[in-house]
Design a protein around this motif. Structure first.
Motif, short mmCIF file in Angstrom:
data_model
loop_
_atom_site.label_atom_id
_atom_site.label_comp_id
_atom_site.label_asym_id
_atom_site.label_seq_id
_atom_site.Cartn_x
_atom_site.Cartn_y
_atom_site.Cartn_z
N ARG A 33 9.20 46.97 -6.55
CA ARG A 33 8.92 45.55 -6.30
C ARG A 33 9.14 44.75 -7.59
N VAL A 34 9.92 43.68 -7.47
CA VAL A 34 10.28 42.87 -8.64
C VAL A 34 10.25 41.40 -8.24
N TYR A 35 9.74 40.56 -9.13
CA TYR A 35 9.84 39.11 -8.95
C TYR A 35 10.29 38.48 -10.25
N GLU A 36 11.34 37.68 -10.17
CA GLU A 36 11.91 37.04 -11.36
C GLU A 36 11.89 35.53 -11.19
N SER A 37 11.50 34.84 -12.26
CA SER A 37 11.50 33.38 -12.24
C SER A 37 12.03 32.86 -13.58
N THR A 38 12.65 31.69 -13.54
CA THR A 38 13.18 31.05 -14.75
C THR A 38 12.53 29.69 -14.93
N SER A 39 12.08 29.42 -16.12
CA SER A 39 11.43 28.15 -16.42
C SER A 39 11.85 27.72 -17.82
N GLY A 40 11.31 26.62 -18.27
CA GLY A 40 11.63 26.12 -19.59
C GLY A 40 10.40 25.72 -20.36
N GLY A 41 10.57 25.56 -21.66
CA GLY A 41 9.45 25.15 -22.49
C GLY A 41 9.93 24.43 -23.73
N THR A 42 8.98 23.95 -24.49
CA THR A 42 9.30 23.26 -25.75
C THR A 42 8.43 23.82 -26.86
N ALA A 43 8.81 23.49 -28.08
CA ALA A 43 8.04 23.89 -29.26
C ALA A 43 8.00 22.72 -30.22
N ARG A 44 7.00 22.73 -31.10
CA ARG A 44 6.84 21.66 -32.08
C ARG A 44 6.54 22.26 -33.43
N LYS A 45 7.04 21.57 -34.46
CA LYS A 45 6.74 21.98 -35.81
C LYS A 45 5.53 21.22 -36.32
N VAL B 84 3.79 37.21 -3.92
CA VAL B 84 3.47 36.48 -5.15
C VAL B 84 3.17 35.05 -4.76
N GLU B 85 2.04 34.54 -5.25
CA GLU B 85 1.61 33.19 -4.90
C GLU B 85 1.37 32.35 -6.15
N MET B 86 1.57 31.05 -5.99
CA MET B 86 1.20 30.08 -7.03
C MET B 86 -0.08 29.39 -6.58
N LEU B 87 -1.06 29.38 -7.48
CA LEU B 87 -2.34 28.75 -7.18
C LEU B 87 -2.52 27.52 -8.06
N GLY B 88 -3.09 26.48 -7.48
CA GLY B 88 -3.35 25.27 -8.24
C GLY B 88 -4.63 24.63 -7.76
N PRO B 89 -5.33 23.90 -8.62
CA PRO B 89 -6.59 23.26 -8.23
C PRO B 89 -6.40 22.35 -7.02
N GLY B 90 -7.23 22.57 -6.00
CA GLY B 90 -7.19 21.71 -4.82
C GLY B 90 -5.99 21.89 -3.92
N ALA B 91 -5.18 22.91 -4.17
CA ALA B 91 -3.98 23.10 -3.35
C ALA B 91 -4.02 24.47 -2.69
N ALA B 92 -3.42 24.55 -1.53
CA ALA B 92 -3.34 25.84 -0.84
C ALA B 92 -2.38 26.75 -1.60
N PRO B 93 -2.60 28.05 -1.58
CA PRO B 93 -1.68 28.97 -2.25
C PRO B 93 -0.26 28.79 -1.72
N ARG B 94 0.69 28.82 -2.63
CA ARG B 94 2.11 28.65 -2.26
C ARG B 94 2.83 29.98 -2.44
N LYS B 95 3.40 30.49 -1.37
CA LYS B 95 4.12 31.76 -1.43
C LYS B 95 5.43 31.58 -2.20
N LEU B 96 5.65 32.46 -3.17
CA LEU B 96 6.88 32.42 -3.96
C LEU B 96 7.84 33.55 -3.57
N ALA B 97 7.30 34.69 -3.22
CA ALA B 97 8.15 35.83 -2.85
C ALA B 97 7.28 36.87 -2.16
#
Length: 545
Positions: A109-121, A282-295
Protein backbone atom coordinates in the motif's frame (compact mmCIF):
# COMPACT_ATOMS: atom_id res chain seq x y z
CA UNK A 1 15.49 37.87 -9.55
CA UNK A 2 16.05 34.28 -8.40
CA UNK A 3 19.17 32.16 -7.93
CA UNK A 4 19.21 28.32 -8.18
CA UNK A 5 21.31 27.52 -5.14
CA UNK A 6 22.67 24.17 -6.21
CA UNK A 7 23.83 25.62 -9.52
CA UNK A 8 24.99 29.06 -8.38
CA UNK A 9 28.61 29.90 -9.19
CA UNK A 10 30.89 32.88 -8.88
CA UNK A 11 30.53 33.45 -12.58
CA UNK A 12 26.80 33.60 -12.22
CA UNK A 13 27.15 36.24 -9.54
CA UNK A 14 29.37 38.31 -11.71
CA UNK A 15 26.74 38.33 -14.41
CA UNK A 16 24.10 40.10 -12.30
CA UNK A 17 23.86 43.75 -11.45
CA UNK A 18 26.08 45.12 -8.75
CA UNK A 19 23.12 46.00 -6.50
CA UNK A 20 21.99 42.37 -6.35
CA UNK A 21 25.48 40.85 -6.34
CA UNK A 22 26.11 41.69 -2.70
CA UNK A 23 22.94 40.12 -1.35
CA UNK A 24 22.95 37.03 -3.56
CA UNK A 25 26.61 36.10 -3.91
CA UNK A 26 27.05 36.03 -0.14
CA UNK A 27 25.09 32.69 0.12
CA UNK A 28 24.99 31.36 -3.41
CA UNK A 29 26.89 28.11 -3.51
CA UNK A 30 26.80 27.72 0.31
CA UNK A 31 24.32 24.82 0.28
CA UNK A 32 25.47 23.60 3.68
CA UNK A 33 24.12 26.74 5.33
CA UNK A 34 21.58 28.01 2.79
CA UNK A 35 17.90 27.42 2.24
CA UNK A 36 18.45 24.12 0.45
CA UNK A 37 20.35 22.72 3.44
CA UNK A 38 17.56 23.62 5.84
CA UNK A 39 14.86 22.27 3.54
CA UNK A 40 16.81 19.05 3.04
CA UNK A 41 17.32 18.67 6.81
CA UNK A 42 13.61 19.18 7.39
CA UNK A 43 12.79 16.54 4.76
CA UNK A 44 15.36 14.11 6.16
CA UNK A 45 13.93 14.38 9.68
CA UNK A 46 10.42 13.89 8.34
CA UNK A 47 11.61 10.81 6.43
CA UNK A 48 12.91 9.43 9.73
CA UNK A 49 9.47 10.18 11.20
CA UNK A 50 11.20 12.47 13.70
CA UNK A 51 8.49 15.07 14.23
CA UNK A 52 10.41 17.04 16.83
CA UNK A 53 13.56 17.10 14.73
CA UNK A 54 11.69 18.29 11.64
CA UNK A 55 9.90 20.96 13.66
CA UNK A 56 13.19 22.57 14.75
CA UNK A 57 13.83 23.55 11.14
CA UNK A 58 10.57 25.50 10.92
CA UNK A 59 9.47 29.00 11.86
CA UNK A 60 6.95 27.61 14.41
CA UNK A 61 8.48 24.57 16.13
CA UNK A 62 5.64 24.17 18.62
CA UNK A 63 2.82 24.20 16.09
CA UNK A 64 4.79 22.15 13.59
CA UNK A 65 5.77 19.58 16.20
CA UNK A 66 2.16 19.04 17.28
CA UNK A 67 0.87 18.76 13.73
CA UNK A 68 3.66 16.49 12.50
CA UNK A 69 3.45 14.26 15.57
CA UNK A 70 -0.30 13.79 15.12
CA UNK A 71 -0.08 13.08 11.41
CA UNK A 72 2.84 10.66 11.70
CA UNK A 73 1.02 8.79 14.46
CA UNK A 74 -2.26 8.68 12.56
CA UNK A 75 -0.64 7.65 9.30
CA UNK A 76 1.39 4.93 11.07
CA UNK A 77 3.48 4.25 7.98
CA UNK A 78 6.24 1.67 7.81
CA UNK A 79 8.33 4.09 5.77
CA UNK A 80 8.04 7.73 4.72
CA UNK A 81 10.00 9.04 1.74
CA UNK A 82 10.21 12.82 1.50
CA UNK A 83 11.85 14.15 -1.68
CA UNK A 84 12.59 17.85 -2.15
CA UNK A 85 12.55 19.24 -5.66
CA UNK A 86 13.33 22.65 -7.15
CA UNK A 87 14.64 24.46 -4.06
CA UNK A 88 15.05 28.09 -5.13
CA UNK A 89 16.47 31.00 -3.11
CA UNK A 90 15.50 34.57 -3.87
CA UNK A 91 17.45 37.72 -3.23
CA UNK A 92 14.89 38.98 -0.75
CA UNK A 93 15.75 36.24 1.77
CA UNK A 94 13.01 33.81 0.83
CA UNK A 95 12.96 30.48 -0.94
CA UNK A 96 10.46 28.08 -2.45
CA UNK A 97 10.50 24.35 -3.00
CA UNK A 98 8.32 21.43 -4.01
CA UNK A 99 8.09 18.25 -1.97
CA UNK A 100 6.83 14.78 -2.81
CA UNK A 101 5.84 12.69 0.20
CA UNK A 102 5.36 8.94 -0.23
CA UNK A 103 3.74 6.95 2.56
CA UNK A 104 4.43 3.21 2.52
CA UNK A 105 2.58 0.46 4.42
CA UNK A 106 2.57 -3.33 4.30
CA UNK A 107 0.95 -5.32 1.49
CA UNK A 108 2.27 -2.85 -1.07
CA UNK A 109 0.00 0.00 0.00
CA UNK A 110 1.41 3.37 -1.10
CA UNK A 111 0.11 6.93 -1.14
CA UNK A 112 2.03 9.76 -2.79
CA UNK A 113 1.27 13.46 -2.71
CA UNK A 114 3.06 16.56 -4.01
CA UNK A 115 2.89 19.94 -2.33
CA UNK A 116 4.94 23.09 -2.01
CA UNK A 117 6.46 25.22 0.68
CA UNK A 118 8.54 28.29 1.39
CA UNK A 119 11.49 29.20 3.58
CA UNK A 120 12.75 32.42 5.12
CA UNK A 121 16.11 33.66 6.22
CA UNK A 122 15.86 34.82 9.83
CA UNK A 123 18.46 36.08 12.25
CA UNK A 124 18.88 32.48 13.43
CA UNK A 125 19.34 31.19 9.90
CA UNK A 126 17.11 29.68 7.26
CA UNK A 127 13.82 28.19 8.44
CA UNK A 128 11.02 26.42 6.63
CA UNK A 129 7.90 28.55 6.89
CA UNK A 130 5.52 26.35 8.79
CA UNK A 131 2.31 25.57 6.93
CA UNK A 132 0.43 22.25 7.25
CA UNK A 133 0.06 22.32 3.44
CA UNK A 134 3.70 21.22 3.25
CA UNK A 135 2.42 17.76 4.21
CA UNK A 136 -0.39 17.80 1.69
CA UNK A 137 -1.87 20.45 -0.59
CA UNK A 138 -5.04 21.87 0.92
CA UNK A 139 -4.22 20.96 4.52
CA UNK A 140 -5.17 23.89 6.76
CA UNK A 141 -4.23 24.99 10.26
CA UNK A 142 -5.22 22.34 12.76
CA UNK A 143 -5.58 19.78 10.00
CA UNK A 144 -3.92 16.38 9.86
CA UNK A 145 -3.75 13.27 7.71
CA UNK A 146 -4.65 9.76 8.78
CA UNK A 147 -4.66 6.26 7.38
CA UNK A 148 -7.51 4.05 8.54
CA UNK A 149 -8.67 0.53 8.05
CA UNK A 150 -11.95 0.08 6.23
CA UNK A 151 -14.25 -2.92 6.38
CA UNK A 152 -16.71 -3.95 3.74
CA UNK A 153 -20.41 -3.82 4.50
CA UNK A 154 -22.24 -5.86 5.52
CA UNK A 155 -20.03 -7.62 8.04
CA UNK A 156 -20.14 -11.43 8.01
CA UNK A 157 -22.71 -13.07 10.26
CA UNK A 158 -21.92 -16.16 12.34
CA UNK A 159 -24.78 -18.56 11.75
CA UNK A 160 -26.11 -21.56 13.66
CA UNK A 161 -26.54 -24.96 12.04
CA UNK A 162 -30.09 -24.00 11.02
CA UNK A 163 -28.82 -20.89 9.24
CA UNK A 164 -30.16 -18.44 11.82
CA UNK A 165 -27.96 -15.60 13.01
CA UNK A 166 -25.97 -16.74 16.04
CA UNK A 167 -23.53 -13.84 16.32
CA UNK A 168 -23.80 -10.50 14.54
CA UNK A 169 -21.76 -7.31 14.25
CA UNK A 170 -23.32 -4.47 16.20
CA UNK A 171 -22.13 -1.12 17.57
CA UNK A 172 -20.76 -1.58 21.09
CA UNK A 173 -20.03 1.31 23.42
CA UNK A 174 -17.01 0.65 25.60
CA UNK A 175 -17.20 2.65 28.83
CA UNK A 176 -13.57 3.46 29.61
CA UNK A 177 -12.25 4.97 32.84
CA UNK A 178 -8.78 6.54 32.76
CA UNK A 179 -7.40 7.10 36.28
CA UNK A 180 -4.97 9.73 35.01
CA UNK A 181 -7.82 11.96 33.82
CA UNK A 182 -9.71 12.44 37.06
CA UNK A 183 -8.73 14.36 40.17
CA UNK A 184 -10.81 12.11 42.44
CA UNK A 185 -10.65 8.51 41.26
CA UNK A 186 -12.80 7.12 44.07
CA UNK A 187 -15.56 9.59 43.27
CA UNK A 188 -15.37 8.69 39.57
CA UNK A 189 -15.59 4.97 40.38
CA UNK A 190 -18.68 5.49 42.54
CA UNK A 191 -20.33 7.75 39.99
CA UNK A 192 -19.65 5.38 37.09
CA UNK A 193 -20.99 2.38 38.98
CA UNK A 194 -24.15 4.34 39.69
CA UNK A 195 -24.62 5.36 36.07
CA UNK A 196 -24.34 1.82 34.68
CA UNK A 197 -26.22 0.11 37.54
CA UNK A 198 -29.59 -0.13 35.70
CA UNK A 199 -28.10 -2.28 32.94
CA UNK A 200 -24.94 -3.72 34.55
CA UNK A 201 -25.64 -4.12 38.30
CA UNK A 202 -22.87 -6.71 38.64
CA UNK A 203 -20.25 -4.11 37.64
CA UNK A 204 -20.08 -2.54 41.05
CA UNK A 205 -17.65 0.04 42.31
CA UNK A 206 -15.61 -2.77 43.83
CA UNK A 207 -15.41 -4.58 40.49
CA UNK A 208 -14.29 -1.40 38.74
CA UNK A 209 -11.71 -0.77 41.46
CA UNK A 210 -10.35 -4.32 41.10
CA UNK A 211 -9.91 -3.77 37.37
CA UNK A 212 -8.03 -0.55 38.03
CA UNK A 213 -5.82 -2.18 40.65
CA UNK A 214 -4.94 -4.98 38.21
CA UNK A 215 -3.39 -2.44 35.80
CA UNK A 216 -2.20 0.53 37.90
CA UNK A 217 -2.26 3.87 36.13
CA UNK A 218 -3.87 2.48 32.97
CA UNK A 219 -7.33 2.99 31.54
CA UNK A 220 -9.79 0.10 31.93
CA UNK A 221 -13.00 -0.83 30.14
CA UNK A 222 -15.67 -1.04 32.80
CA UNK A 223 -18.30 -2.54 30.51
CA UNK A 224 -19.32 -2.78 26.87
CA UNK A 225 -22.91 -1.77 26.10
CA UNK A 226 -25.08 -2.01 23.01
CA UNK A 227 -26.88 1.11 21.79
CA UNK A 228 -30.14 -0.05 23.35
CA UNK A 229 -28.38 -0.43 26.70
CA UNK A 230 -27.23 3.16 26.60
CA UNK A 231 -30.84 4.32 26.61
CA UNK A 232 -31.55 2.95 30.10
CA UNK A 233 -28.48 4.22 31.96
CA UNK A 234 -28.91 6.42 35.01
CA UNK A 235 -27.10 9.27 33.30
CA UNK A 236 -24.49 10.08 30.69
CA UNK A 237 -21.24 8.25 31.54
CA UNK A 238 -19.28 10.90 29.61
CA UNK A 239 -20.12 13.37 32.38
CA UNK A 240 -18.13 11.32 34.91
CA UNK A 241 -14.58 12.72 35.18
CA UNK A 242 -12.08 10.41 33.53
CA UNK A 243 -14.70 8.48 31.53
CA UNK A 244 -14.85 8.25 27.76
CA UNK A 245 -17.07 6.15 25.49
CA UNK A 246 -15.44 4.36 22.58
CA UNK A 247 -17.90 3.11 19.97
CA UNK A 248 -17.04 0.38 17.47
CA UNK A 249 -18.59 -2.57 15.69
CA UNK A 250 -18.09 -5.83 17.57
CA UNK A 251 -19.35 -9.39 17.21
CA UNK A 252 -22.05 -10.11 19.79
CA UNK A 253 -24.69 -12.76 20.41
CA UNK A 254 -27.80 -12.23 18.31
CA UNK A 255 -29.86 -13.66 21.19
CA UNK A 256 -28.92 -11.76 24.33
CA UNK A 257 -29.93 -14.70 26.51
CA UNK A 258 -27.00 -16.71 25.15
CA UNK A 259 -23.36 -16.75 26.15
CA UNK A 260 -20.70 -19.32 25.39
CA UNK A 261 -16.96 -19.97 25.73
CA UNK A 262 -17.12 -20.53 21.97
CA UNK A 263 -17.51 -16.77 21.48
CA UNK A 264 -13.75 -16.12 21.62
CA UNK A 265 -12.87 -18.76 19.06
CA UNK A 266 -15.69 -17.80 16.71
CA UNK A 267 -14.78 -14.13 17.04
CA UNK A 268 -11.15 -14.91 16.20
CA UNK A 269 -12.21 -16.75 13.05
CA UNK A 270 -14.67 -13.99 12.11
CA UNK A 271 -11.97 -11.39 12.66
CA UNK A 272 -9.57 -13.31 10.43
CA UNK A 273 -12.12 -13.04 7.63
CA UNK A 274 -12.52 -9.32 8.28
CA UNK A 275 -8.74 -8.86 8.28
CA UNK A 276 -8.37 -10.75 5.00
CA UNK A 277 -11.00 -8.59 3.30
CA UNK A 278 -10.11 -5.28 4.96
CA UNK A 279 -9.40 -2.20 2.91
CA UNK A 280 -7.62 1.05 3.67
CA UNK A 281 -8.13 4.76 3.23
CA UNK A 282 -6.10 7.95 3.60
CA UNK A 283 -8.12 10.90 4.83
CA UNK A 284 -7.58 14.61 5.33
CA UNK A 285 -9.00 16.00 8.55
CA UNK A 286 -9.71 19.63 9.29
CA UNK A 287 -11.44 21.55 12.09
CA UNK A 288 -15.19 21.57 11.57
CA UNK A 289 -15.00 19.62 8.32
CA UNK A 290 -15.96 16.07 7.47
CA UNK A 291 -13.04 13.75 6.69
CA UNK A 292 -12.04 13.94 3.03
CA UNK A 293 -10.98 10.71 1.34
CA UNK A 294 -7.70 11.06 -0.55
CA UNK A 295 -6.99 7.47 -1.55
CA UNK A 296 -7.75 3.88 -0.65
CA UNK A 297 -9.10 0.52 -1.74
CA UNK A 298 -11.83 -1.74 -0.44
CA UNK A 299 -12.54 -5.31 -1.43
CA UNK A 300 -15.86 -7.18 -1.27
CA UNK A 301 -17.39 -8.31 2.03
CA UNK A 302 -16.34 -11.65 3.45
CA UNK A 303 -18.63 -14.69 3.57
CA UNK A 304 -20.86 -15.58 6.49
CA UNK A 305 -19.54 -18.13 8.99
CA UNK A 306 -21.65 -21.32 9.12
CA UNK A 307 -21.34 -23.26 12.38
CA UNK A 308 -22.72 -26.45 13.90
CA UNK A 309 -24.10 -24.68 16.97
CA UNK A 310 -27.74 -25.34 17.86
CA UNK A 311 -29.21 -22.25 19.52
CA UNK A 312 -31.82 -24.26 21.42
CA UNK A 313 -29.16 -26.59 22.80
CA UNK A 314 -26.98 -23.62 23.68
CA UNK A 315 -29.78 -22.05 25.71
CA UNK A 316 -30.36 -25.32 27.58
CA UNK A 317 -26.65 -25.67 28.32
CA UNK A 318 -26.58 -22.20 29.81
CA UNK A 319 -29.42 -23.06 32.16
CA UNK A 320 -27.70 -26.31 33.18
CA UNK A 321 -24.31 -24.70 33.88
CA UNK A 322 -25.74 -22.37 36.53
CA UNK A 323 -27.21 -25.29 38.49
CA UNK A 324 -24.21 -25.40 40.86
CA UNK A 325 -22.34 -22.76 42.84
CA UNK A 326 -18.86 -23.81 41.71
CA UNK A 327 -17.03 -23.81 38.37
CA UNK A 328 -18.99 -25.85 35.83
CA UNK A 329 -18.62 -26.13 32.05
CA UNK A 330 -20.77 -28.28 29.77
CA UNK A 331 -20.18 -29.22 26.14
CA UNK A 332 -22.42 -31.23 23.81
CA UNK A 333 -21.69 -32.75 20.42
CA UNK A 334 -23.47 -34.73 17.74
CA UNK A 335 -22.65 -38.32 18.63
CA UNK A 336 -21.94 -39.45 15.07
CA UNK A 337 -20.24 -36.50 13.38
CA UNK A 338 -18.41 -34.79 16.26
CA UNK A 339 -20.15 -31.50 15.46
CA UNK A 340 -20.18 -29.22 18.50
CA UNK A 341 -23.78 -28.28 19.29
CA UNK A 342 -23.02 -25.86 22.08
CA UNK A 343 -20.89 -25.05 25.10
CA UNK A 344 -21.69 -23.09 28.24
CA UNK A 345 -20.21 -22.32 31.63
CA UNK A 346 -21.18 -20.46 34.75
CA UNK A 347 -19.54 -17.33 36.12
CA UNK A 348 -17.38 -19.36 38.50
CA UNK A 349 -15.82 -21.24 35.56
CA UNK A 350 -15.29 -17.97 33.71
CA UNK A 351 -13.48 -16.53 36.73
CA UNK A 352 -11.35 -19.70 36.96
CA UNK A 353 -10.35 -19.40 33.31
CA UNK A 354 -11.70 -22.83 32.34
CA UNK A 355 -11.49 -23.37 28.59
CA UNK A 356 -11.90 -26.08 26.01
CA UNK A 357 -8.17 -26.47 25.25
CA UNK A 358 -6.52 -26.54 28.67
CA UNK A 359 -5.54 -29.99 30.02
CA UNK A 360 -7.03 -30.87 33.40
CA UNK A 361 -6.47 -33.84 35.76
CA UNK A 362 -8.76 -36.68 34.75
CA UNK A 363 -8.54 -38.60 38.03
CA UNK A 364 -10.47 -41.87 38.05
CA UNK A 365 -12.79 -40.97 35.19
CA UNK A 366 -10.98 -42.95 32.50
CA UNK A 367 -9.81 -45.90 34.58
CA UNK A 368 -11.98 -48.32 32.56
CA UNK A 369 -10.34 -47.00 29.39
CA UNK A 370 -6.81 -47.36 30.70
CA UNK A 371 -7.59 -50.84 31.94
CA UNK A 372 -8.96 -51.91 28.56
CA UNK A 373 -5.99 -50.46 26.69
CA UNK A 374 -3.58 -52.11 29.10
CA UNK A 375 -5.12 -55.48 28.42
CA UNK A 376 -5.24 -54.96 24.65
CA UNK A 377 -1.71 -53.61 24.30
CA UNK A 378 0.02 -55.76 26.90
CA UNK A 379 3.68 -54.71 27.29
CA UNK A 380 3.70 -52.97 23.89
CA UNK A 381 3.92 -49.33 24.94
CA UNK A 382 3.71 -47.95 21.40
CA UNK A 383 0.57 -50.00 20.78
CA UNK A 384 -0.96 -48.54 23.91
CA UNK A 385 -0.21 -44.99 22.76
CA UNK A 386 -1.72 -45.75 19.36
CA UNK A 387 -4.93 -47.03 20.94
CA UNK A 388 -5.14 -43.88 23.08
CA UNK A 389 -4.64 -41.67 20.03
CA UNK A 390 -7.41 -43.39 18.12
CA UNK A 391 -9.79 -42.70 20.98
CA UNK A 392 -8.86 -39.01 20.78
CA UNK A 393 -7.14 -39.08 24.18
CA UNK A 394 -3.46 -38.87 23.24
CA UNK A 395 -3.57 -36.21 20.52
CA UNK A 396 -3.85 -32.45 20.34
CA UNK A 397 -6.81 -30.79 18.64
CA UNK A 398 -6.92 -27.30 17.20
CA UNK A 399 -10.59 -26.66 16.47
CA UNK A 400 -11.10 -23.54 14.29
CA UNK A 401 -13.84 -21.46 15.87
CA UNK A 402 -13.38 -23.07 19.29
CA UNK A 403 -9.66 -23.28 20.08
CA UNK A 404 -7.74 -20.19 21.08
CA UNK A 405 -4.20 -21.61 21.39
CA UNK A 406 -1.58 -19.66 23.32
CA UNK A 407 2.11 -20.49 23.82
CA UNK A 408 1.63 -21.36 27.48
CA UNK A 409 -1.49 -23.43 26.88
CA UNK A 410 -0.80 -25.82 24.01
CA UNK A 411 -3.72 -28.10 24.83
CA UNK A 412 -1.68 -31.30 24.65
CA UNK A 413 -3.11 -34.26 26.53
CA UNK A 414 -0.74 -35.89 29.01
CA UNK A 415 -1.50 -39.56 29.52
CA UNK A 416 0.11 -41.46 32.36
CA UNK A 417 -1.23 -44.82 33.44
CA UNK A 418 -0.49 -44.10 37.09
CA UNK A 419 -3.65 -43.09 39.02
CA UNK A 420 -4.25 -39.35 39.12
CA UNK A 421 -1.40 -38.47 36.75
CA UNK A 422 -3.23 -38.14 33.43
CA UNK A 423 -4.45 -34.77 32.12
CA UNK A 424 -6.68 -34.12 29.14
CA UNK A 425 -8.71 -31.25 27.73
CA UNK A 426 -12.45 -31.07 27.25
CA UNK A 427 -11.80 -31.43 23.52
CA UNK A 428 -10.02 -34.73 24.16
CA UNK A 429 -12.85 -35.97 26.35
CA UNK A 430 -15.35 -34.90 23.69
CA UNK A 431 -13.48 -36.82 20.98
CA UNK A 432 -13.40 -39.87 23.23
CA UNK A 433 -17.15 -39.65 23.80
CA UNK A 434 -17.81 -39.40 20.07
CA UNK A 435 -15.54 -42.38 19.42
CA UNK A 436 -17.54 -44.44 21.93
CA UNK A 437 -20.86 -43.31 20.45
CA UNK A 438 -19.76 -44.10 16.92
CA UNK A 439 -18.54 -47.54 17.99
CA UNK A 440 -21.86 -48.23 19.72
CA UNK A 441 -23.62 -47.34 16.46
CA UNK A 442 -21.47 -49.71 14.43
CA UNK A 443 -18.92 -47.18 13.14
CA UNK A 444 -15.31 -48.37 13.18
CA UNK A 445 -13.28 -45.15 13.29
CA UNK A 446 -13.00 -41.96 15.32
CA UNK A 447 -13.46 -38.37 14.12
CA UNK A 448 -12.34 -35.01 15.56
CA UNK A 449 -14.71 -32.45 17.08
CA UNK A 450 -15.48 -29.40 14.92
CA UNK A 451 -17.66 -26.32 15.05
CA UNK A 452 -17.18 -24.61 11.66
CA UNK A 453 -18.81 -26.31 8.71
CA UNK A 454 -16.31 -27.25 5.99
CA UNK A 455 -13.32 -26.16 8.13
CA UNK A 456 -11.35 -29.20 9.34
CA UNK A 457 -9.92 -29.62 12.81
CA UNK A 458 -6.15 -29.98 13.01
CA UNK A 459 -4.99 -33.15 14.76
CA UNK A 460 -1.37 -33.37 15.89
CA UNK A 461 0.72 -35.59 18.14
CA UNK A 462 -0.88 -38.77 16.82
CA UNK A 463 -3.58 -40.10 14.50
CA UNK A 464 -7.24 -40.89 14.86
CA UNK A 465 -8.52 -43.90 13.00
CA UNK A 466 -9.77 -47.43 13.44
CA UNK A 467 -11.24 -48.39 16.81
CA UNK A 468 -10.17 -51.68 18.36
CA UNK A 469 -13.22 -53.74 19.49
CA UNK A 470 -11.07 -55.22 22.26
CA UNK A 471 -10.90 -51.72 23.76
CA UNK A 472 -14.26 -50.15 22.98
CA UNK A 473 -16.38 -53.17 23.95
CA UNK A 474 -15.34 -53.26 27.65
CA UNK A 475 -15.42 -49.47 27.86
CA UNK A 476 -18.99 -49.35 26.54
CA UNK A 477 -19.89 -52.06 29.05
CA UNK A 478 -18.38 -49.96 31.85
CA UNK A 479 -20.33 -46.90 30.66
CA UNK A 480 -23.55 -48.89 30.61
CA UNK A 481 -22.88 -50.22 34.10
CA UNK A 482 -22.07 -46.75 35.48
CA UNK A 483 -25.39 -45.43 34.21
CA UNK A 484 -27.40 -48.47 35.33
CA UNK A 485 -25.99 -49.29 38.75
CA UNK A 486 -23.00 -47.01 39.31
CA UNK A 487 -22.36 -43.33 40.06
CA UNK A 488 -24.70 -42.10 37.31
CA UNK A 489 -27.57 -44.43 38.18
CA UNK A 490 -29.55 -41.73 39.99
CA UNK A 491 -29.89 -39.65 36.83
CA UNK A 492 -33.41 -39.57 35.41
CA UNK A 493 -35.00 -38.62 32.10
CA UNK A 494 -31.97 -39.96 30.23
CA UNK A 495 -33.10 -43.23 28.62
CA UNK A 496 -30.30 -45.32 27.14
CA UNK A 497 -27.62 -43.34 28.96
CA UNK A 498 -24.05 -44.59 28.97
CA UNK A 499 -21.60 -42.63 31.08
CA UNK A 500 -18.33 -42.39 32.94
CA UNK A 501 -18.01 -40.27 36.07
CA UNK A 502 -14.91 -39.55 38.11
CA UNK A 503 -12.93 -37.11 40.20
CA UNK A 504 -9.34 -36.30 40.98
CA UNK A 505 -9.85 -36.51 44.73
CA UNK A 506 -11.98 -34.60 47.27
CA UNK A 507 -11.08 -31.22 45.79
CA UNK A 508 -11.70 -32.29 42.21
CA UNK A 509 -11.86 -31.64 39.42
CA UNK A 510 -14.82 -33.78 38.45
CA UNK A 511 -15.83 -35.15 35.05
CA UNK A 512 -18.92 -36.57 33.39
CA UNK A 513 -18.98 -37.94 29.85
CA UNK A 514 -22.26 -39.37 28.66
CA UNK A 515 -23.83 -40.78 25.49
CA UNK A 516 -27.55 -40.19 25.23
CA UNK A 517 -30.15 -39.33 22.61
CA UNK A 518 -27.68 -38.97 19.75
CA UNK A 519 -25.53 -36.57 21.73
CA UNK A 520 -22.26 -36.68 23.65
CA UNK A 521 -22.33 -34.64 26.85
CA UNK A 522 -19.07 -33.60 28.54
CA UNK A 523 -19.14 -31.82 31.90
CA UNK A 524 -16.14 -30.46 33.78
CA UNK A 525 -16.42 -29.09 37.32
CA UNK A 526 -13.99 -27.86 39.96
CA UNK A 527 -13.97 -27.60 43.74
CA UNK A 528 -15.16 -29.86 46.60
CA UNK A 529 -17.50 -32.71 45.67
CA UNK A 530 -16.97 -31.86 42.01
CA UNK A 531 -18.09 -35.32 40.91
CA UNK A 532 -21.47 -34.73 42.53
CA UNK A 533 -21.59 -31.25 40.97
CA UNK A 534 -20.99 -32.74 37.52
CA UNK A 535 -23.92 -35.12 38.05
CA UNK A 536 -26.13 -32.22 39.18
CA UNK A 537 -25.35 -30.32 35.99
CA UNK A 538 -26.03 -33.45 33.93
CA UNK A 539 -29.38 -34.02 35.65
CA UNK A 540 -30.41 -30.41 34.99
CA UNK A 541 -29.51 -30.79 31.33
CA UNK A 542 -31.43 -34.05 30.87
CA UNK A 543 -34.41 -32.57 32.70
CA UNK A 544 -34.80 -29.47 30.54
CA UNK A 545 -33.43 -30.47 27.14
Amino acid sequence: MKIWVKRATTAACAAVTCAVMVSSCGFAGSSDTGAAATIDAFAAALSRQDAGGAATFTTAPGQAGDSLTTTLKQMSAQRVDVDVENPVEYSDGTATFSVTTTWNWDKGRVYESTSGGTARKLSSGWKVTWDPAILHAGLTAGGTLREIRTDAKPAPTVRSRSGRAFMVAQPVNEIVLDPTRTADLNASVRALAGVIAPIAPMITGQVIREKLDATPGKAITAVGLRDSDMQVLAGDPRRVPGVTVNRSDQLVMADRRLSSPLEDGLTNYWQAIRDATAGWQVEMLGPGAAPRKLAGEQGPPGPDVPTTVDQGVQLTLGDAAVEVGQPATILTLDAQTGAILGMAQNSFAIDSGVDIDRPYPVGTTLNPVFDAIGRAAGPQHERGEQLLDRLGLGVQFTVPGASVPTPDRPGIATIDFRPGQSMISMTNMAAFGVAMARSAAGQTSSVPPFVLKNVPTKVSGGDLGGLDPAVVRPVLQAMTSTAATGDASDLTRAPGLRALVGTNGPEGPGWFVGLQGGQVVVIYTEGPKSGTAALQVAQKYFTIK
